[in-house]
Design an enzyme around this catalytic site. Sequence first.
Site, PDB file in Angstrom:
ATOM      1  CG  ASN A   1      -5.593  10.939  -5.331  1.00 59.31           C
ATOM      2  OD1 ASN A   1      -5.006  11.045  -6.407  1.00 59.31           O
ATOM      3  ND2 ASN A   1      -6.051   9.775  -4.888  1.00 59.31           N
TER       4      ASN A   1
ATOM      5  CG  ASP B   1      -1.960   1.073   1.189  1.00 60.38           C
ATOM      6  OD1 ASP B   1      -3.045   0.796   0.647  1.00 60.38           O
ATOM      7  OD2 ASP B   1      -1.698   2.181   1.684  1.00 60.38           O
TER       8      ASP B   1
ATOM      9  CG  ASP C   1      -5.286   8.249 -12.387  1.00 60.60           C
ATOM     10  OD1 ASP C   1      -5.550   7.722 -11.284  1.00 60.60           O
ATOM     11  OD2 ASP C   1      -6.173   8.586 -13.209  1.00 60.60           O
TER      12      ASP C   1
ATOM     13  CD  GLU D   1      -4.300   4.194  -1.395  1.00 61.42           C
ATOM     14  OE1 GLU D   1      -4.407   4.637  -0.233  1.00 61.42           O
ATOM     15  OE2 GLU D   1      -5.238   4.239  -2.228  1.00 61.42           O
TER      16      GLU D   1
END
Length: 302
Positions: free
Chosen positions: A182, A174, A191, A217
Amino acid sequence: MQSSNDPNSKTDRHTVAQPPPREDDTFKPRLIVVSGVMLGFQLELGSALVVVGRASECGLSLPHPSVSRHHCRIWREGDHYVIEDLGSTNRTYLNGKPITRAELRDGDQIGVGSNAMKYFTGASMEATYHNELIDLAIYDGLTGFYNRRHFRGLLEEYIEKVRPGAPISVLIMDLDHFKRVNDTYGHLCGDQVLTRAAQLIRENAPAGVPIGRLGGEEFAMALKMPLEQAVQLADRVRAAMAAAPIETKEATLPVTISIGAAQAEAQPTTSADLLRRADEQLYRAKQEGRNRVCADEPEAAA
């Protein structure tokens, strides 16, 4: 399989599926699994007889309880192929009808338990269409890794086929503080980070191992190796991520990754249990400061 150097490449995939057929003379008759645990698998047919069944020694092994150990067989007779049921419990179906023996024709659908295959003799539009549908059903469009559903199926297959005592390990990975990326730079930047992170994971993984994007993620990797080796691999991935800030259009971002590892040796076990144990270790890695690998102890053999 060759790896692309393009950080935005989505075509470098660890997959059991073969590339889609091409409109040239190299295409040979083949079976394409269009539903079931082996979705996307392609088997090129030649002169050798192929047995389809649940047993691992079959030419096309479909590890599912609905499939008999030796379910049916396919072989070449002259310029065509013939399929014959081998007294299977759930019978063999051709285009929805049970058969004992039949000649195969281009585009025929074969039902084997809960699995379905299509038989193609040439690189037709239908064959290409099925490849495209399978691509959408199997892969995550951003990273090129398997999607969650297909990864779980492949992990179950690993567990079912492992010989007694052979280790299976799982890594759950992770990205640390990804929400900040973000929130600060937007989802397009996020992205880009995910795409580059996926490439780093791929570059540091053994060739051909199943890698999945579980969501957001979070990624996972299934490994036929003991926990100690899996932890070494995990730390290689972690170090590679920490050493390579990710270039995006908005900024150069340092990104780290936390990894949880678990191993299953005792039988029976399930993919859900193994993933749960690896996820617990991932949570521990996060709690202990991130950018680290935490591992569960192997299960004791029964």
